[in-house]
Design a protein around this motif. Sequence first.
Motif, PDB file in Angstrom:
ATOM      1  N   PRO A 119       0.789  -1.241   0.000  1.00  0.00           N
ATOM      2  CA  PRO A 119       0.000   0.000   0.000  1.00  0.00           C
ATOM      3  C   PRO A 119       0.823   1.294   0.000  1.00  0.00           C
ATOM      4  CG  PRO A 119      -1.008  -1.575   1.462  1.00  0.00           C
ATOM      5  CD  PRO A 119       0.315  -2.165   1.034  1.00  0.00           C
ATOM      6  N   ASN A 120       2.035   1.271   0.542  1.00  0.00           N
ATOM      7  CA  ASN A 120       2.819   2.501   0.648  1.00  0.00           C
ATOM      8  C   ASN A 120       4.179   2.470  -0.036  1.00  0.00           C
ATOM      9  OD1 ASN A 120       1.019   4.103   2.422  1.00  0.00           O
ATOM     10  ND2 ASN A 120       1.314   2.338   3.756  1.00  0.00           N
ATOM     11  N   TYR A 121       4.558   1.314  -0.588  1.00  0.00           N
ATOM     12  CA  TYR A 121       5.894   1.178  -1.164  1.00  0.00           C
ATOM     13  C   TYR A 121       5.901   0.336  -2.439  1.00  0.00           C
ATOM     14  CZ  TYR A 121       7.396   2.724   3.445  1.00  0.00           C
ATOM     15  OH  TYR A 121       7.558   3.434   4.608  1.00  0.00           O
ATOM     16  N   VAL A 122       6.846   0.670  -3.314  1.00  0.00           N
ATOM     17  CA  VAL A 122       7.205  -0.170  -4.448  1.00  0.00           C
ATOM     18  C   VAL A 122       8.679  -0.496  -4.235  1.00  0.00           C
ATOM     19  CG1 VAL A 122       7.477  -0.295  -6.951  1.00  0.00           C
ATOM     20  CG2 VAL A 122       5.518   0.938  -5.974  1.00  0.00           C
ATOM     21  N   CYS A 123       8.998  -1.775  -4.150  1.00  0.00           N
ATOM     22  CA  CYS A 123      10.367  -2.193  -3.832  1.00  0.00           C
ATOM     23  C   CYS A 123      10.877  -3.175  -4.880  1.00  0.00           C
ATOM     24  CB  CYS A 123      10.412  -2.876  -2.460  1.00  0.00           C
ATOM     25  SG  CYS A 123       9.810  -1.839  -1.103  1.00  0.00           S
ATOM     26  N   PHE A 124      12.183  -3.218  -5.019  1.00  0.00           N
ATOM     27  CA  PHE A 124      12.825  -4.162  -5.935  1.00  0.00           C
ATOM     28  C   PHE A 124      13.967  -4.842  -5.194  1.00  0.00           C
ATOM     29  CE2 PHE A 124      16.166  -5.312  -8.926  1.00  0.00           C
ATOM     30  CZ  PHE A 124      15.453  -6.063  -9.846  1.00  0.00           C
ATOM     31  N   TYR A 125      14.126  -6.142  -5.476  1.00  0.00           N
ATOM     32  CA  TYR A 125      15.216  -6.894  -4.850  1.00  0.00           C
ATOM     33  C   TYR A 125      15.811  -7.883  -5.840  1.00  0.00           C
ATOM     34  CZ  TYR A 125      17.880  -9.729  -1.600  1.00  0.00           C
ATOM     35  OH  TYR A 125      18.902 -10.378  -0.960  1.00  0.00           O
ATOM     36  N   SER A 126      17.141  -7.945  -5.830  1.00  0.00           N
ATOM     37  CA  SER A 126      17.870  -8.937  -6.616  1.00  0.00           C
ATOM     38  C   SER A 126      19.111  -9.348  -5.841  1.00  0.00           C
ATOM     39  CB  SER A 126      18.294  -8.353  -7.961  1.00  0.00           C
ATOM     40  OG  SER A 126      19.095  -9.286  -8.662  1.00  0.00           O
ATOM     41  N   LYS A 127      19.457 -10.601  -5.963  1.00  0.00           N
ATOM     42  CA  LYS A 127      20.680 -11.088  -5.330  1.00  0.00           C
ATOM     43  C   LYS A 127      21.581 -11.772  -6.362  1.00  0.00           C
ATOM     44  CE  LYS A 127      22.254 -12.883  -1.000  1.00  0.00           C
ATOM     45  NZ  LYS A 127      21.951 -13.472   0.270  1.00  0.00           N
ATOM     46  N   HIS A 177       3.536 -10.028 -16.733  1.00  0.00           N
ATOM     47  CA  HIS A 177       2.217  -9.413 -16.522  1.00  0.00           C
ATOM     48  C   HIS A 177       2.385  -7.927 -16.252  1.00  0.00           C
ATOM     49  CE1 HIS A 177       0.575 -13.450 -16.384  1.00  0.00           C
ATOM     50  NE2 HIS A 177       1.517 -13.767 -15.520  1.00  0.00           N
ATOM     51  N   ARG A 178       2.937  -7.228 -17.235  1.00  0.00           N
ATOM     52  CA  ARG A 178       3.230  -5.805 -17.080  1.00  0.00           C
ATOM     53  C   ARG A 178       1.993  -4.991 -16.730  1.00  0.00           C
ATOM     54  NH1 ARG A 178       4.248  -1.537 -21.306  1.00  0.00           N
ATOM     55  NH2 ARG A 178       2.243  -2.261 -22.056  1.00  0.00           N
ATOM     56  N   ASP A 179       0.886  -5.215 -17.439  1.00  0.00           N
ATOM     57  CA  ASP A 179      -0.311  -4.405 -17.224  1.00  0.00           C
ATOM     58  C   ASP A 179      -0.895  -4.606 -15.832  1.00  0.00           C
ATOM     59  OD1 ASP A 179       0.010  -3.342 -19.733  1.00  0.00           O
ATOM     60  OD2 ASP A 179      -1.417  -4.707 -20.685  1.00  0.00           O
ATOM     61  N   LYS A 180      -0.811  -5.810 -15.310  1.00  0.00           N
ATOM     62  CA  LYS A 180      -1.287  -6.096 -13.949  1.00  0.00           C
ATOM     63  C   LYS A 180      -0.443  -5.338 -12.923  1.00  0.00           C
ATOM     64  CE  LYS A 180      -2.382  -9.976 -10.914  1.00  0.00           C
ATOM     65  NZ  LYS A 180      -2.371 -11.434 -10.758  1.00  0.00           N
ATOM     66  N   ALA A 181       0.875  -5.355 -13.091  1.00  0.00           N
ATOM     67  CA  ALA A 181       1.773  -4.633 -12.190  1.00  0.00           C
ATOM     68  C   ALA A 181       1.547  -3.125 -12.297  1.00  0.00           C
ATOM     69  CB  ALA A 181       3.225  -4.972 -12.499  1.00  0.00           C
ATOM     70  N   LEU A 182       1.423  -2.626 -13.505  1.00  0.00           N
ATOM     71  CA  LEU A 182       1.188  -1.202 -13.736  1.00  0.00           C
ATOM     72  C   LEU A 182      -0.109  -0.750 -13.073  1.00  0.00           C
ATOM     73  CD1 LEU A 182       2.023   1.437 -15.193  1.00  0.00           C
ATOM     74  CD2 LEU A 182       0.745   0.609 -17.174  1.00  0.00           C
ATOM     75  N   HIS A 183      -1.167  -1.506 -13.261  1.00  0.00           N
ATOM     76  CA  HIS A 183      -2.464  -1.171 -12.662  1.00  0.00           C
ATOM     77  C   HIS A 183      -2.371  -1.136 -11.137  1.00  0.00           C
ATOM     78  CE1 HIS A 183      -6.775  -0.842 -12.200  1.00  0.00           C
ATOM     79  NE2 HIS A 183      -6.754  -1.907 -11.400  1.00  0.00           N
ATOM     80  N   LEU A 184      -1.676  -2.087 -10.557  1.00  0.00           N
ATOM     81  CA  LEU A 184      -1.540  -2.138  -9.099  1.00  0.00           C
ATOM     82  C   LEU A 184      -0.753  -0.933  -8.581  1.00  0.00           C
ATOM     83  CD1 LEU A 184      -2.238  -3.680  -6.547  1.00  0.00           C
ATOM     84  CD2 LEU A 184      -0.228  -5.107  -6.931  1.00  0.00           C
ATOM     85  N   ILE A 185       0.313  -0.555  -9.262  1.00  0.00           N
ATOM     86  CA  ILE A 185       1.084   0.626  -8.851  1.00  0.00           C
ATOM     87  C   ILE A 185       0.195   1.872  -8.961  1.00  0.00           C
ATOM     88  CG2 ILE A 185       3.055   2.120  -9.381  1.00  0.00           C
ATOM     89  CD1 ILE A 185       4.481  -0.452 -10.420  1.00  0.00           C
ATOM     90  N   GLU A 186      -0.559   1.978 -10.020  1.00  0.00           N
ATOM     91  CA  GLU A 186      -1.456   3.138 -10.192  1.00  0.00           C
ATOM     92  C   GLU A 186      -2.492   3.182  -9.068  1.00  0.00           C
ATOM     93  OE1 GLU A 186      -1.296   3.622 -15.049  1.00  0.00           O
ATOM     94  OE2 GLU A 186      -2.814   2.309 -14.162  1.00  0.00           O
ATOM     95  N   GLN A 187      -3.012   2.032  -8.658  1.00  0.00           N
ATOM     96  CA  GLN A 187      -3.983   1.976  -7.552  1.00  0.00           C
ATOM     97  C   GLN A 187      -3.338   2.436  -6.251  1.00  0.00           C
ATOM     98  OE1 GLN A 187      -6.735   1.759  -9.667  1.00  0.00           O
ATOM     99  NE2 GLN A 187      -7.545   0.995  -7.755  1.00  0.00           N
ATOM    100  N   VAL A 188      -2.110   2.004  -6.005  1.00  0.00           N
ATOM    101  CA  VAL A 188      -1.392   2.363  -4.773  1.00  0.00           C
ATOM    102  C   VAL A 188      -1.148   3.875  -4.728  1.00  0.00           C
ATOM    103  CG1 VAL A 188       0.909   2.187  -3.716  1.00  0.00           C
ATOM    104  CG2 VAL A 188      -0.325   0.121  -4.364  1.00  0.00           C
ATOM    105  N   MET A 189      -0.898   4.495  -5.872  1.00  0.00           N
ATOM    106  CA  MET A 189      -0.601   5.926  -5.914  1.00  0.00           C
ATOM    107  C   MET A 189      -1.809   6.805  -5.597  1.00  0.00           C
ATOM    108  SD  MET A 189       1.923   6.204  -9.212  1.00  0.00           S
ATOM    109  CE  MET A 189       1.690   7.969  -9.275  1.00  0.00           C
TER     110      MET A 189
END
Length: 110
Positions: free
Chosen positions: A43-51, A97-109
């Motif tokens: 709800p408040n963050y978009v995060c990325f992780y890679s190892k 699933h780019r559009d699904k991720a994009l929609h979710l980020i837009e909802q969070v904003m």
Amino acid sequence: MSIDKSAQYQQKFKLPPNEQLLNDFSCALFKKGFVQGRLYISPNYVCFYSKLLSETKLVINKTEINAVEPAKTALVIPNAIKIYTNYEEYTFSSFLHRDKALHLIEQVMK
């Protein structure tokens, strides 16, 4: 998302215990080349992780996001997202699933 997965998310990014993971997506962050990892959205963050090779960790508070838009890889493949903040522009690509991720980020904003 499960409580365990949310707890791991909170711990990995040092987020408050009430920050619940909404979804995560396999993708790549472009930083002088592509770094394959996972994009996590709550709800408040978009995060990325890679190892891969070395650890890459990115935490973007939704209050820092000015805009988000669909983008293309190699100018033709519609599988990327650009996130603009006050300080930087981030490009995430190689989504299944780019559009699904994009929609979710837009909802969070909102």
